[in-house]
Write an enzyme that holds these catalytic residues in place. Structure first.
Site, short mmCIF file in Angstrom:
data_model
loop_
_atom_site.label_atom_id
_atom_site.label_comp_id
_atom_site.label_asym_id
_atom_site.label_seq_id
_atom_site.Cartn_x
_atom_site.Cartn_y
_atom_site.Cartn_z
N SER A 33 0.82 -1.22 0.00
CA SER A 33 0.00 0.00 0.00
C SER A 33 0.85 1.27 0.00
CB SER A 33 -0.86 0.08 1.26
OG SER A 33 -1.54 -1.10 1.48
N HIS A 86 -5.67 -9.06 -2.19
CA HIS A 86 -5.81 -9.39 -0.77
C HIS A 86 -6.90 -10.43 -0.56
CE1 HIS A 86 -3.95 -5.35 -0.64
NE2 HIS A 86 -3.33 -5.82 0.42
N TYR A 88 -8.85 -10.44 1.90
CA TYR A 88 -10.07 -9.76 2.38
C TYR A 88 -10.94 -9.21 1.26
CZ TYR A 88 -7.44 -5.34 1.93
OH TYR A 88 -6.68 -4.31 1.45
N GLU A 89 -10.37 -9.07 0.07
CA GLU A 89 -11.18 -8.60 -1.06
C GLU A 89 -12.11 -9.69 -1.56
OE1 GLU A 89 -8.87 -5.81 -3.92
OE2 GLU A 89 -7.32 -6.97 -2.91
N ALA A 116 2.52 -2.70 4.28
CA ALA A 116 2.27 -1.78 5.38
C ALA A 116 1.77 -2.64 6.53
CB ALA A 116 1.20 -0.78 4.98
N MET A 214 -2.35 -7.78 6.68
CA MET A 214 -3.40 -8.58 6.01
C MET A 214 -2.92 -9.13 4.67
SD MET A 214 -6.53 -5.93 6.66
CE MET A 214 -6.73 -5.09 8.25
N SER A 215 -1.61 -9.32 4.54
CA SER A 215 -1.09 -9.77 3.23
C SER A 215 0.15 -10.62 3.45
CB SER A 215 -0.76 -8.55 2.36
OG SER A 215 0.34 -7.84 2.91
N ASN A 238 1.46 2.36 11.45
CA ASN A 238 0.68 2.75 12.64
C ASN A 238 1.02 1.76 13.74
OD1 ASN A 238 -0.95 0.86 10.73
ND2 ASN A 238 -1.84 0.50 12.75
N HIS A 250 -7.38 3.94 7.90
CA HIS A 250 -6.70 3.68 6.63
C HIS A 250 -5.95 4.93 6.18
CE1 HIS A 250 -5.80 1.72 2.87
NE2 HIS A 250 -6.45 2.63 2.17
N1 HPA Z 1 -3.46 -4.14 11.21
C1 HPA Z 1 -3.57 -4.90 10.10
N2 HPA Z 1 -3.10 -4.52 8.92
C2 HPA Z 1 -2.49 -3.34 8.84
C3 HPA Z 1 -2.33 -2.50 9.95
C4 HPA Z 1 -2.84 -2.94 11.20
O1 HPA Z 1 -2.75 -2.25 12.24
N3 HPA Z 1 -1.67 -1.38 9.52
C5 HPA Z 1 -1.43 -1.57 8.20
N4 HPA Z 1 -1.92 -2.74 7.78
#
Ligand code: HPA
Length: 276
Positions: A33, A86, A88-89, A116, A214-215, A238, A250
């Site tokens: 991302s 992904h 989740y998609e 990320a 998530m990847s 984050n 996001h």
């Molecule tokens: N959790 C899951 N996936 C993420 C996060 C997170 O805090 N930050 C970026 N991708």
């Protein structure tokens, strides 16, 4: 999908690509991302949007362009995925990892995977780049589930060096040369798309995770099955849920990724040169 059907699709995709592209990529790069700026460093580019590639799924999420970019980086031949698929998609694990299979049949022998991630380890700060040393698959699925494609790899692939040790050591040296001092960490993959709850993050911390995302894990499993060496890098965008008394968004993830993009891109460029 039956084995033969899958192998036929893979051959069809390979034929389509080698007709358009006359370089043989040594190294694959998956750009996470907001980290797509790497493609600006690729020379003699051939760009193929995912929609044009037979059997490729199509990316939907914001911040993901969706194209394969072939070319050269400091003399090394690469194929970069600008935008990934992904779980989740709604894609199957097989669809998520299809591009890695395509890389495999194009002759790619090494893969740099980026993402990320949320920081769980309290020693991390948003903006840190972390070398992934291992992973925990919490996605509840595995891309190798089903009949083994024995032409592509073994039934029970070893993941004890899923993230190649020699490459990690080289990457630390290369990092220092470009002025970064990355820590190493364990990446836990969740299926998403909701961010984790604070209790889930406490659980992940207890079982040894330093990062959450998530990847990456599906692609890394397939790359290992296919005999590739892998290097993984997370950008901590984050701190994970509950680590700080602040909510996740996001927007924050994208902002941090963009802030770090230049440094990150320089690092990946140096890695391609040093590892390929
Ligand atoms: N959790 C899951 N996936 C993420 C996060 C997170 O805090 N930050 C970026 N991708």
């Amino acid at each position: 999908m039956r084995e033969q059907e899958f192998m036929d699709k893979l051959s069809e995709t390979r034929r389509f690509i080698i007709e358009k592209v006359n370089i043989e990529p040594q190294m694959g790069v998956i750009l996470g991302s907001g980290l797509g700026g790497f493609v600006d460093l690729i020379e003699d580019k051939v760009v193929i949007p995912y929609q044009e590639i037979p059997n490729f799924p199509v990316s939907t999420v914001e911040g993901h362009k969706g194209q394969l970019v072939f070319g050269k980086v400091l003399g090394k031949t690469v194929v970069a995925m600008q935008g990934r698929f992904h779980f989740y998609e709604g894609y199957s694990m097989q669809s998520v990892t299809f591009p890695v299979r395509v890389m495999q049949v194009l002759g790619v022998s090494g893969l740099i995977v980026t993402n990320a991630a949320g920081g769980i380890n309290p020693a991390y700060r948003p903006g840190d780049l972390i070398l992934i040393k291992d992973h925990i698959n919490m996605m509840g699925d595995n891309p190798l589930r089903g009949a083994n494609l024995s032409n592509l790899g073994p039934r029970f692939p070893d993941l004890s060096e899923g993230y190649d040790l020699e490459w990690r050591q080289k990457a630390l040296t290369i990092a220092r040369e470009v002025g970064i001092h990355p820590q190493e960490g364990v990446y836990a993959a969740m299926s998403g798309p909701s961010y984790e709850s604070p209790a889930e993050i406490r659980f992940l911390r207890t079982i040894g995770a330093d990062l959450v995302g998530m990847s990456t894990v599906p692609e890394v499993i397939i790359a290992n099955h296919g005999g590739m060496r892998v290097l993984g890098i997370s950008c901590v965008t984050n701190m994970a849920a509950g680590i700080l008394s602040q909510r996740l968004s996001h927007a924050e993830v994208m902002e941090t990724a963009e802030r770090i993009e230049k440094q990150f891109v320089r690092f990946v460029q140096a890695l391609v040169k040093g590892l390929a």
